[in-house]
Design an enzyme around this catalytic site. Structure first.
Site, PDB file in Angstrom:
ATOM      1  CG  ASP A 219       3.572  39.921   2.082  1.00 11.13           C
ATOM      2  OD1 ASP A 219       3.194  39.436   3.044  1.00 11.13           O
ATOM      3  OD2 ASP A 219       4.701  40.212   1.756  1.00 11.13           O
TER       4      ASP A 219
ATOM      5  N   GLY B 155      13.112  42.032   1.849  1.00 15.53           N
ATOM      6  CA  GLY B 155      13.454  40.665   1.349  1.00 15.53           C
ATOM      7  C   GLY B 155      14.207  40.599   0.027  1.00 15.53           C
ATOM      8  CG  PHE B 156      13.545  42.240  -4.518  1.00 18.34           C
ATOM      9  CD1 PHE B 156      13.343  41.252  -5.461  1.00 18.34           C
ATOM     10  CD2 PHE B 156      14.282  43.563  -5.000  1.00 18.34           C
ATOM     11  CE1 PHE B 156      13.632  41.296  -6.642  1.00 18.34           C
ATOM     12  CE2 PHE B 156      14.543  43.534  -6.357  1.00 18.34           C
ATOM     13  CZ  PHE B 156      14.304  42.478  -7.317  1.00 18.34           C
ATOM     14  N   GLY B 157      15.690  43.153  -1.619  1.00 10.93           N
ATOM     15  CA  GLY B 157      17.037  44.068  -1.554  1.00 10.93           C
ATOM     16  C   GLY B 157      16.742  45.291  -0.693  1.00 10.93           C
ATOM     17  CE  LYS B 158      22.497  47.050   1.642  1.00 14.66           C
ATOM     18  NZ  LYS B 158      23.801  47.677   1.622  1.00 14.66           N
ATOM     19  CB  VAL B 159      14.289  50.429  -0.866  1.00 16.91           C
ATOM     20  CG1 VAL B 159      13.658  51.636  -1.756  1.00 16.91           C
ATOM     21  CG2 VAL B 159      13.669  49.293  -1.030  1.00 16.91           C
TER      22      VAL B 159
END
Length: 881
Positions: free
Chosen positions: A649, A535-539
């Protein structure tokens, strides 16, 4: 030629009455504290108030300029301010009728006044707009740079007096204003027939002509933010709704079909909402089975004690919805039925035709609360599509019986335990370093898009005497329309925020990386190094020059998760160190980036090894050890840190495995400090992931450590059953793993739904202890769930039962001992699972083990002695988690 002025007026009147436009009779843009004319970022011309006809005397005021203005703040109208030390009145000669009154504030030091000393009230004739208002406190609590408050007032023929009065309740108090905007508006409220939603059958609730209102939210549902320049004539700001969506059930968004043209009916003037609002929509999605089982929900923070007018904008814009009873749905406000059998085509008369519906809802009590708005397919009418749709939504606070619209100031967080001055370079002078970080680019979507930028690294504290049940994670005083005034998209807002956020990050807590270092480590974010997308971005997998392998999480500027999660993750993991918590190495915030650098977890997430994977299945004993490691991490958060920390979470994708298969809890973007000794819970907006969400927390919005225990119970079932927490492809009763596994456990058939790979490989008593532990964890009521320490102890006991059974099995296989008891060794159907001899035997073997299970302070050996900051919060919207 004498008739020319009359002709011009006549044509103007025709234009004003045209359905396609609105021409305001009164339109004033006053740049307070300045002289001459200045243009804002939308190209609108503001006139300075120095020598203005609107202020007969300046004896009680001074003109001042902010000594140090943040780069994210537009110069006009925020560069200068008019400051008052005693009551001061602007007098505006206006025509009779409704007006938008917009007040612009940039909290700063002005002249010899401290920004924090500005407490004042604002009245518009007999109406109190703001009472003991602190722009400094509001901006600090909400982490905004500047504020806009929008009101709608009915002006008599005598005009409008706008009075600013310093509060007598605070020493050295003063008032200030940076800009005043007044725009005539058509009467859009008294002509409707809103329904009062109060639990029974909704009844008509007409809005009196002379009532004042405050705009709380104005949302372009399913579309991007709309700036004032995109709302011709009324200059309203419309925010992107996506960050108000509850949970991950955000439905689908879409624009109008190319063959559909928005056609306003003769009964609906175009100024009700711009075409862009009706040209986009959010619906529940194409799967009727999924839609039956969830509500499309928005959560909006509002002040208690007021009536609210909620206006829904609808327009069917996609084929094949062209007929009555194709899409029918119900509307709920605060879990009360506002409308049954809503059918947009029946209301509007056809596709591409806008329509709106009004409802009124009352909130009671003090402080703040959450207004829940939900849509659900109406099943009674048996429509063709089980779906719901919404194009736009507005929420207006109605004045109370005392001609008041003012709500409380939001609480300022307490000072943190560790040197905030060092972390933020915060001086006693408010403007030596901008205290409020985060580039807010105008209007209410900043609340949506930016979340809450942490200004002070400490948790929010409730006001004395404030009802705990009325608190929430949202601001205790919502901030209307501090949104995209100067931005034309949500994306730009988020990008700007990222850029201006950098100055606040605490470089003394962990390593700061340059963007060049990050690019070099990832080969310029080579997709071949991509580990996953969240959800935050790519890893990405990365490697620095010294050979250190890392995982690099790069924030996506379009993500619903952003600055707040970035800050929380840094503050959390920089102050916590534990063998079973993921380690943060550093961060990078250059070039408007939000990048987090972690230790590389060679084996990825736990979920990757359970299902939908090509990886070999994990042995049962290894799964147990992973669960124990995760439980240790949670136990430390709940009991070993300085303050109780609730993760909020817990799920298998947030349990990572290093190269030695050691489990580490990760992703602290939703984490929150737990209740104090004087309280049993924290009242908060519900956040988390569907399938793992504590039902008691969902119902009561009261968060405790037992909410994590419930989520961990779902993880335990996920580990043993090797299936997702939610699977919409299964029969209805099996969709939720927690519910289905609990049902099977109570029926004594849980062994029938476990991972086939594990059958015959789990010692019966181990299985029994593990299943009982998971069952207790997912109890409906928190009081019935065990503490994490007990969960940890039970899992370690289960592991010992497994180890003992395997040792006995090995001895039997080697012929060293015989099966004298006839009891089982493995759950393979050859032995009696409930053989009483087994427990005594395994207990005897366990008692000789070197592992001590009686010591509940298991995590102390893993801690490095660091205490956490007292601050954790959550983002406005958990979508995508």
């Amino acid at each position: 030629m004498k008739s020319l002025p009359f002709l011009i007026l006549f044509l103007a009147a025709i234009a004003a009455g045209d359905n396609s436009s609105y021409v305001p009779r009164d339109y004033i843009l006053l740049d307070c504290g300045s002289s001459g004319q200045n243009k804002d970022q939308d190209g609108r011309t503001w006139n300075g108030d120095t020598g203005s006809k609107y202020a007969p005397s300046w004896l009680n005021s001074v003109s001042s300029q902010a000594p140090n203005q943040d780069s994210s703040v537009p110069q006009c109208p925020y560069l200068t301010a008019r400051v008052f030390t005693s009551p001061f009145t602007y007098t505006f000669p206006l025509g009779a009728g409704r007006k938008y009154v917009r007040l612009y504030f940039y909290p700063s030091n002005y002249s010899n006044h401290e920004g924090a000393d500005a407490f004042f009230s604002v009245t518009a004739g007999p109406i109190t707009l703001l009472q003991n208002f602190s722009a400094y406190q509001t901006a600090a609590a909400l982490n905004m740079d500047y504020l806009i408050r929008e009101f709608s007032v009915n002006v008599s023929s005598a005009g409008l007096n706008l009075t600013f009065t310093p509060s007598k309740n605070y020493s050295n108090s003063y008032a200030f204003i940076n800009g005043i905007e007044i725009v005539s508006m058509p009467d859009m409220f008294s002509t409707g027939n809103p329904l009062l939603v109060s639990g029974g059958t909704p009844i008509p609730y007409p809005i009196p002509d002379d009532w004042a209102m405050e705009t709380v939210y104005r949302l372009n549902v399913g579309g991007q933010a709309i700036s004032p320049s995109g709302d011709s004539g009324l200059y309203r700001s419309w925010a992107d709704d996506s960050l108000y969506i509850y949970g991950a059930a955000f439905g689908v968004t879409y624009g109008a079909d190319p063959n559909v043209t928005i056609q306003y009916p003769t009964t609906l003037p175009e100024y009700i909402a711009p075409v862009d609002v009706y040209s986009t929509a959010r619906s529940m999605g194409p799967d009727p089975t999924v839609n039956r089982n969830y509500n499309l929900t928005w959560i909006l923070s509002v002040d208690n004690g007021f009536y609210y007018l909620v206006r829904f904008h609808f327009c069917e814009i996609q084929y094949p919805i062209t007929k009555v009873n194709q899409r029918v749905f119900d509307i709920y406000l605060n879990n009360q039925t506002a409308q049954e059998e809503a059918d947009v085509i029946a209301w509007s008369g056809g596709i591409g035709v806008p329509v709106y519906e009004d409802y009124v809802v009352l909130t009671s009590g003090s402080g703040t609360t959450d207004l829940w708005v939900a849509l659900h397919p109406d099943l009674k009418t048996k429509p063709e599509y089980f779906d719901a749709i919404l194009n736009g939504m507005e929420v207006f606070k109605l004045q109370d019986g005392k001609n008041n619209l003012a709500g409380p100031n939001p609480d300022l967080p307490p000072q943190p335990d560790f040197e905030p001055d060092k972390i933020f370079n915060k001086k006693s002078n408010f403007n030596s370093t901008p205290v409020i970080v985060g580039g807010v680019v105008g209007g209410a979507a900043a609340i949506i898009g930016l979340g809450f930028l942490l200004l002070f690294l400490c948790k929010r504290k409730k006001k004395k005497g404030k009802d705990a049940a009325g608190t929430s994670d949202g601001p205790s005083g919502w901030l209307p329309l501090s949104l995209y005034e100067n931005s034309h998209s949500a994306a730009s807002a988020k990008t700007n925020t990222t850029g201006s956020y950098a100055s606040s990050l605490p470089s003394n807590l962990c390593r700061h990386f340059s963007f060049a270092e990050i690019e070099a480590a990832t080969n310029k974010f080579d997709e071949a190094l991509l580990l996953g997308v969240g959800g935050f971005g790519k890893v990405y997998r990365g490697e620095f020059d010294d050979g250190t392998e890392v995982a690099i999480k790069r924030g996506n500027p379009m993500s619903e998760q952003g600055v707040h999660e970035f800050q929380t993750e840094i503050e959390m993991l920089s102050k916590l160190r534990h063998r079973h918590l993921v380690s943060l190495i550093g961060y990078c915030e250059e070039n408007r980036e939000m990048i987090l650098v972690y230790d590389y977890m060679a084996h990825g997430t736990l979920r990757e090894h359970l299902y939908k994977t090509q990886k070999p299945p994990l042995p049962w004993k290894q799964r147990l050890e992973i669960c124990i490691g995760a439980a240790r991490g949670l136990h430390y958060l709940h009991t070993g840190a300085k303050h109780t920390i609730i993760h909020r979470d817990v799920k298998t994708t947030n349990i990572l495995l290093d190269d030695k298969w050691v489990a580490k809890v990760s992703d602290f973007g939703l984490s929150k400090t737990g209740p104090t000794l004087d309280n049993t819970h924290v009242s908060t907006v519900v956040k988390g992931s569907f399938g793992y969400l504590d039902p008691e927390y969902f119902r009561r919005q009261q968060l405790t450590e037992k909410s994590d225990v419930y989520s961990f119970g779902v993880v335990l079932f996920e580990v043993i059953c090797a299936r997702p927490a939610l699977n919409q492809n299964l029969p209805k009763e099996q969709v939720s793993l927690a519910e289905w596994a609990l049902h099977c456990q109570k029926k004594g058939i849980l062994d029938q739904i476990i991972d086939p790979y594990l059958k015959g490989k789990i010692a019966p008593q181990c299985f029994k202890k593990f299943a009982e532990t998971a069952e207790k964890c997912v109890s409906d009521h928190g009081i019935d769930r065990p503490a994490t320490g007990d969960v940890l102890w039970n899992l370690e006991f289960a592991l010992q039962l497994q180890v003992s059974a395997e040792e006995v099995g090995d001895l039997m296989a080697d012929g060293i001992i015989s099966d004298v008891d006839g009891g089982p060794v493995m759950m393979d159907g050859k032995k009696d699972v409930d053989d009483p001899s087994m427990e005594s035997r395994t207990t005897t073997v366990t008692s000789t083990s070197t592992m001590s299970m009686g010591d509940r302070s298991i995590i102390s050996e893993d801690s490095e002695g660091l205490t956490p900051s007292a601050v954790f919060s959550q983002i406005m919207n958990p979508k995508g988690r």
